[in-house]
Motif scaffolding. Structure first.
Motif, PDB file in Angstrom:
ATOM      1  N   LEU A   1     -16.343  41.781   9.801  1.00  0.00           N
ATOM      2  CA  LEU A   1     -15.390  40.805   9.252  1.00  0.00           C
ATOM      3  C   LEU A   1     -15.047  39.792  10.327  1.00  0.00           C
ATOM      4  O   LEU A   1     -14.651  40.173  11.433  1.00  0.00           O
ATOM      5  N   ARG A   2     -15.235  38.496  10.023  1.00  0.00           N
ATOM      6  CA  ARG A   2     -14.937  37.471  11.036  1.00  0.00           C
ATOM      7  C   ARG A   2     -14.100  36.342  10.438  1.00  0.00           C
ATOM      8  O   ARG A   2     -14.252  35.989   9.268  1.00  0.00           O
TER       9      ARG A   2
ATOM     10  N   LEU B   1     -13.616  44.484  -2.176  1.00  0.00           N
ATOM     11  CA  LEU B   1     -13.664  43.816  -0.872  1.00  0.00           C
ATOM     12  C   LEU B   1     -14.369  42.459  -0.969  1.00  0.00           C
ATOM     13  O   LEU B   1     -13.914  41.468  -0.396  1.00  0.00           O
ATOM     14  N   TYR B   2     -15.503  42.425  -1.702  1.00  0.00           N
ATOM     15  CA  TYR B   2     -16.206  41.138  -1.838  1.00  0.00           C
ATOM     16  C   TYR B   2     -15.297  40.094  -2.487  1.00  0.00           C
ATOM     17  O   TYR B   2     -15.288  38.929  -2.097  1.00  0.00           O
ATOM     18  N   THR B   3     -14.523  40.534  -3.487  1.00  0.00           N
ATOM     19  CA  THR B   3     -13.667  39.586  -4.209  1.00  0.00           C
ATOM     20  C   THR B   3     -12.456  39.178  -3.375  1.00  0.00           C
ATOM     21  O   THR B   3     -12.214  37.994  -3.165  1.00  0.00           O
ATOM     22  N   GLU B   4     -11.722  40.177  -2.886  1.00  0.00           N
ATOM     23  CA  GLU B   4     -10.437  39.854  -2.244  1.00  0.00           C
ATOM     24  C   GLU B   4     -10.569  39.423  -0.792  1.00  0.00           C
ATOM     25  O   GLU B   4      -9.794  38.621  -0.302  1.00  0.00           O
ATOM     26  N   ILE B   5     -11.556  39.999  -0.071  1.00  0.00           N
ATOM     27  CA  ILE B   5     -11.735  39.631   1.339  1.00  0.00           C
ATOM     28  C   ILE B   5     -12.780  38.515   1.458  1.00  0.00           C
ATOM     29  O   ILE B   5     -12.526  37.468   2.048  1.00  0.00           O
ATOM     30  N   GLY B   6     -13.944  38.744   0.852  1.00  0.00           N
ATOM     31  CA  GLY B   6     -15.059  37.797   0.994  1.00  0.00           C
ATOM     32  C   GLY B   6     -14.777  36.431   0.398  1.00  0.00           C
ATOM     33  O   GLY B   6     -15.281  35.415   0.889  1.00  0.00           O
ATOM     34  N   ASP B   7     -13.975  36.387  -0.668  1.00  0.00           N
ATOM     35  CA  ASP B   7     -13.662  35.101  -1.309  1.00  0.00           C
ATOM     36  C   ASP B   7     -12.285  34.578  -0.907  1.00  0.00           C
ATOM     37  O   ASP B   7     -11.750  33.688  -1.561  1.00  0.00           O
ATOM     38  N   HIS B   8     -11.707  35.152   0.163  1.00  0.00           N
ATOM     39  CA  HIS B   8     -10.331  34.782   0.522  1.00  0.00           C
ATOM     40  C   HIS B   8     -10.192  33.292   0.819  1.00  0.00           C
ATOM     41  O   HIS B   8      -9.280  32.623   0.347  1.00  0.00           O
ATOM     42  N   ASP B   9     -11.104  32.763   1.642  1.00  0.00           N
ATOM     43  CA  ASP B   9     -11.098  31.333   1.947  1.00  0.00           C
ATOM     44  C   ASP B   9     -12.486  30.957   2.471  1.00  0.00           C
ATOM     45  O   ASP B   9     -13.287  31.840   2.769  1.00  0.00           O
ATOM     46  N   PRO B  10     -12.797  29.662   2.579  1.00  0.00           N
ATOM     47  CA  PRO B  10     -14.177  29.270   2.943  1.00  0.00           C
ATOM     48  C   PRO B  10     -14.575  29.666   4.369  1.00  0.00           C
ATOM     49  O   PRO B  10     -15.755  29.647   4.691  1.00  0.00           O
TER      50      PRO B  10
END
Ligand code: ZN
Length: 397
Positions: free
Chosen positions: A275-276, A237-246
């Motif tokens: 998640l925002r 989740l940190y990689t794919e969601i958290g780093d999705h875009d700035p």
């Protein structure tokens, strides 16, 4: 600064939680200022405080402006208090000059915006807007077991005879002034923020279930370790969601491990995810992706997701945004349109009437801390813009 002394901490912050003795004292202080200015005061069943400048047409829906008087346990002096006092100052100025508005102009302090003592927050505005019932809200408890209902009754008992406005009474418009609680205005050297809306968010609870086992005897290959599954899920989740875009904001802020004993393989992990994202279609897509990743990385454990909040970004009234922009321009304050990254009561009011928000900068963009600070010239600039816009909405005919 007088208000900040009520619940003021030795380190310069404010601890004035919802429906506490300190908040009752803050009501007394604000009501004192209101009565000195010949304004009327009222409340409602949800513990919202209203200060009223009577208008000539009592049938026309009133215009409302305000924010909240409660703070986080280690909160600052401006979050919430600024919007209430800016609105009170507008009413006071108009009353002093003998202005009789065409309809009631009301300053409001919403009950329990912060949600730190009684969760979740925004109870007063949710009750007013009908998002949640008063019964549901009254049943919530603080850490000591005290219910909102009992605390509300204590608040009302402290002010006997205070008239009550009906919950959900029609409104003409709502305007909320607030510190930005973020770094954008300060970084871009703007004094007034025209808030276009409030960033959407999803919160959910994720439960991972496996099997308990002996930490010394159970073979690794035979384990259904809920914490190991959580670690795989969190990493994905940190990689794919958290780093999705700035622009994405992804947080696992709450975690519970059971049985949480050093020599037992954990069989249950519960996490809360916040998640925002400002873009609604991206938020929806990330929410869906999150569910896929949880299911994929849980194996051989089982995973269950329970959505708690699914609130898309909202758009504030465009005419009110224009009025704010024009007022800022006429008064010579550099302004900027921006989306609010934090939630506010105005989100709920926007479902009832045309609503908007005015931001002012805060030092370093920090809030919910004792160092929270807004420059006096910015405080007065925001209130001047508020005065100009509110006056246009209630101008005597
Ligand atoms: Zn606030």
């Amino acid at each position: 600064m007088t208000l900040a002394d009520i619940g003021g901490t030795s380190s310069g912050g404010v601890d004035r939680q919802a429906l506490s003795a300190e908040e009752i004292e803050a009501w007394r202080c604000v009501m004192g200022w209101a009565r000195e200015a010949d304004l009327q005061v009222a409340t409602d069943d949800a513990g919202n405080l209203f200060v009223i400048l009577r208008g000539s047409d009592q049938k026309a829906p009133p215009v409302l402006s305000g924010s909240h008087l409660d703070t986080q346990p280690g909160g600052g002096r401006f979050d919430g208090a600024y919007g209430v006092l800016a609105a009170l100052e507008v009413l006071t100025v108009l009353a002093e000059r003998g202005v009789k508005p065409c309809r009631d102009l009301i300053a409001v302090a919403w009950m329990n915006e912060e949600g730190s003592r009684f969760a979740p927050g925004m109870m007063g505005s949710e009750a007013y807007a009908g998002v949640r019932t008063l019964e549901e809200i009254r049943a919530a408890r603080d850490a000591t077991g005290m219910t909102v209902g009992k605390a509300l009754d204590q608040l009302h008992a402290a002010f006997p005879g205070l008239p009550r406005r009906p919950l959900g009474a029609p409104l003409g418009a709502y305007l909320e002034a607030h510190i930005e609680q973020g770094p954008v205005l300060e970084a871009q050297r703007r004094v007034v923020g025209i808030v276009t809306g409030i960033q959407g968010k999803q919160t959910l609870e994720v439960e991972v279930r496996g099997d308990k086992g002996h930490a010394g005897t159970l073979a690794m290959s035979a384990r259904r370790d809920a914490l190991a599954a959580f670690a795989r899920i969190a990493s994905a989740l940190y990689t794919e969601i958290g780093d999705h875009d700035p622009q994405v904001k992804f947080t696992i802020g709450h975690l519970c491990v059971e049985p949480n004993a050093p020599s037992i393989v954990p069989d249950r992990v519960v996490m809360r995810i916040d998640l925002r994202h400002p873009d609604n279609s991206t938020l929806t897509a990330l929410g869906a992706r999150l569910r896929v990743l949880c299911a994929r990385h849980a194996t051989p454990c089982q995973v269950q997701l329970m959505p708690l909040v699914d609130a898309p970004s909202n758009i504030f009234d465009t005419l009110l945004q224009e009025l704010i922009e024009t007022a800022a321009f006429r008064l010579g304050y550099p302004s900027l349109r921006l989306l609010s990254a934090a939630g506010h009561d105005a989100r709920h009011l926007a479902s009832l009437c045309p609503s908007a928000m005015i931001f002012i900068p805060c030092r370093g963009g920090v809030s919910h801390v004792q160092e929270e600070w807004a420059e006096p010239e910015h405080v007065s600039a925001g209130a001047n813009v508020l005065l100009n816009v509110l006056f246009q909405l209630v101008r005597p005919i």
